[in-house]
Design an enzyme around this catalytic site. Structure first.
Site, PDB file in Angstrom:
ATOM      1  N   GLU A 173       0.795  -1.180   0.037  1.00  0.00           N
ATOM      2  CA  GLU A 173       0.202  -0.014   0.061  1.00  0.00           C
ATOM      3  C   GLU A 173       0.963   1.242  -0.052  1.00  0.00           C
ATOM      4  OE1 GLU A 173      -2.898   0.203  -0.823  1.00  0.00           O
ATOM      5  OE2 GLU A 173      -3.575  -1.738  -0.444  1.00  0.00           O
ATOM      6  N   CYS A 219     -13.314   1.691 -14.706  1.00  0.00           N
ATOM      7  CA  CYS A 219     -13.851   3.033 -14.462  1.00  0.00           C
ATOM      8  C   CYS A 219     -12.702   3.979 -14.678  1.00  0.00           C
ATOM      9  CB  CYS A 219     -14.666   3.174 -13.455  1.00  0.00           C
ATOM     10  SG  CYS A 219     -15.660   4.610 -13.364  1.00  0.00           S
ATOM     11  N   CYS A 230     -17.848   1.491 -20.119  1.00  0.00           N
ATOM     12  CA  CYS A 230     -18.939   1.593 -19.364  1.00  0.00           C
ATOM     13  C   CYS A 230     -19.543   0.170 -19.808  1.00  0.00           C
ATOM     14  CB  CYS A 230     -20.027   2.606 -19.525  1.00  0.00           C
ATOM     15  SG  CYS A 230     -19.118   3.955 -18.832  1.00  0.00           S
ATOM     16  N   CYS A 239     -25.387   2.593 -11.742  1.00  0.00           N
ATOM     17  CA  CYS A 239     -24.512   3.940 -11.912  1.00  0.00           C
ATOM     18  C   CYS A 239     -25.517   4.991 -12.473  1.00  0.00           C
ATOM     19  CB  CYS A 239     -23.512   3.571 -13.033  1.00  0.00           C
ATOM     20  SG  CYS A 239     -22.359   5.000 -13.216  1.00  0.00           S
ATOM     21  N   CYS A 253     -18.764  -2.624 -17.670  1.00  0.00           N
ATOM     22  CA  CYS A 253     -18.843  -2.635 -16.064  1.00  0.00           C
ATOM     23  C   CYS A 253     -19.644  -3.411 -15.511  1.00  0.00           C
ATOM     24  CB  CYS A 253     -19.045  -1.070 -15.943  1.00  0.00           C
ATOM     25  SG  CYS A 253     -18.994  -0.912 -14.248  1.00  0.00           S
TER      26      CYS A 253
END
Ligand code: SF4
Length: 445
Positions: free
Chosen positions: A58, A214, A221, A230, A224
């Site tokens: 991370e 995205c 899209c 959405c 997706c």
């Protein structure tokens, strides 16, 4: 208390939340990228090692592309597989491994925090987001949530740049996405959405969706897995909402999460109307004179003088060619004189400004600084006695230079210097550099 935002900006239907979790996780199981830290998060049985493995990933992934991080991550985990191993490393070793990854204070802070876990927490990683954030220096809300959910299964959401983009699109949030009010709402939303039984996978799935589907400029899209949830996608398909808002829509003009009235929906942008950010401050321009001091080593190969930067501030503790920040608009002659004076301190002998050979300018973009290095070189005939009372300095061969903790910007400076040397030694192309010439490509860290 502020009024709750209108329903269209929320996930208030439990059935929809359940469906979204299911769709996103099914997609993640099918399409997720195979990444070394994901493997460790699943296969490492020791909880402290697992938390450490996720933590390192991370920190490395902050502001840095996955493709760049993989090699650094593998080398890091091979060298320091545990908190204890990292705690025993020197800062010099950490900087050497980190060289080229940018944002160098990340490595230093990671090591300081590892030392703290070993010395003050008996080597035991805190297990919750709250404790991780409270007890580990350099671990903010996002990193704490990621470690706790991925390593320890805590049902807590995360919000990073990818999640901001996905959530703003899912719920048509067009107010400034860097404002504290919007960020707070996004954290609330992430905590509502996170899957209770697979929080780590859910968080990674949301970030993966932002990184691969995205995406900022041309989101996919059609592919997706959550498009039916959405609002931005729906708005693109069905156009503007009616002029008179229904109960689901925002009040006219005073919604804290809608785009400002001055920036209405632009149908040519489609879903990329969201998110919106206030304009960033342009990076500060800085000029720095730097000199490649070169001598012949014992086998005739060139050696270069590098010196260590202060232990705090930009590029803390890294090595560089002797360098000097310059005032803007300084005349060339004055610039050379100032650099010559600066070099004299390192070399303990007078340096003639005229002896400095101009190589070119190297531009490097740090996150907040547009840095121009004005590069000179100075070949030396005799030896130079380095003063141990000054900052640490040493002579290095080219290979040693690349293995040292030097920034990408300094590697570009050396490359520019070598290019100039090659041109000079070529009978056809030999040439002198003119002022203002760009000697290396622009780059960013
Ligand atoms: Fe993003 Fe498009 Fe999916 Fe909406 S439908 S979340 S805009 S990729």
């Amino acid at each position: 208390a502020p009024a709750p935002p209108p329903a269209r900006h929320l996930f208030s239907d439990p059935a929809e939340v359940e469906a979204l979790r299911g769709n996103l996780l099914a997609w993640y199981d099918r399409c997720k990228r195979d990444l070394p830290w994901r493997t460790l998060a699943v296969t490492e049985p020791d909880a402290d090692r697992r938390g450490y493995a996720v933590w390192v990933s991370e920190i490395m992934l902050q502001q840095t592309q996955v493709a760049t991080v993989i090699d650094y991550y593998n080398r890091w985990m091979q060298k320091w597989p545990t908190l204890q191993a990292l705690a025993q490393a020197s800062l010099e070793e950490v900087n050497e491994l980190w060289a080229g990854l940018g944002y160098y204070s990340r490595g230093k802070r990671l090591q300081e925090a590892a030392r703290k876990v070993v010395s003050e927490l008996a080597g035991r990683m805190p297990r919750t987001a709250e404790d991780l954030q409270k007890l580990l220096p350099g671990v903010g809300r996002y990193t704490a949530g990621a470690i706790a959910s991925i390593s320890y299964g805590q049902a807590t959401g995360v919000v990073d740049g990818n999640v901001i983009r996905v959530l703003c699109r899912l719920r048509c949030i067009g107010a400034d996405s860097s404002s504290p009010a919007v960020i707070d709402r996004l954290w609330d939303m992430a905590n509502v959405l996170v899957d209770r039984s697979r929080p780590g996978d859910f968080n990674q799935a949301l970030m993966e969706l932002g990184a691969t589907v995205c995406v900022p400029k041309a989101p996919l899209c059609g592919e997706c897995p959550v498009k039916q949830h959405c609002q931005a996608w729906r708005r693109k398909l069905f156009g503007n909402p009616p002029k008179v808002p229904d109960i689901e829509d925002c009040g006219v003009g005073d919604c804290p999460l809608c785009p400002p009235a001055t920036e209405p929906w632009d149908s040519s942008l489609g879903v990329t109307n969201f998110p919106r950010k206030a304009a960033k401050k342009p990076p500060r321009a800085m000029r720095t004179a730097t000199c490649v001091l070169e001598r012949r080593g014992c086998h005739g190969a060139p050696e270069y003088l590098i010196v260590q930067r202060p232990s705090s501030g930009l590029l803390a503790g890294l090595w560089e060619f002797p360098s000097l920040p310059l005032a803007q608009d300084l005349q060339e002659e004055r610039e050379r004189e100032e650099l010559a004076d600066h070099l004299q301190v390192w070399m303990g002998q007078p340096v003639a400004a005229k002896g400095l050979q101009f190589i070119g300018e190297v531009i490097h973009i740090f996150s907040h600084i547009h840095q121009t290095y004005v590069v000179y070189s100075l070949p030396l005939d005799g030896d130079v006695t380095l003063d141990p009372a000054l900052s640490p300095s040493r002579w290095v061969t080219e290979d040693e230079f690349h293995a040292s903790a030097v920034s990408t910007a300094m590697k570009k400076v050396l490359k520019a210097h070598e290019k100039q040397r090659r041109q000079e030694s070529s009978p056809v192309k030999g040439s002198k550099r003119k002022r203002g010439a760009k000697a290396g490509g622009a780059g960013s860290t």
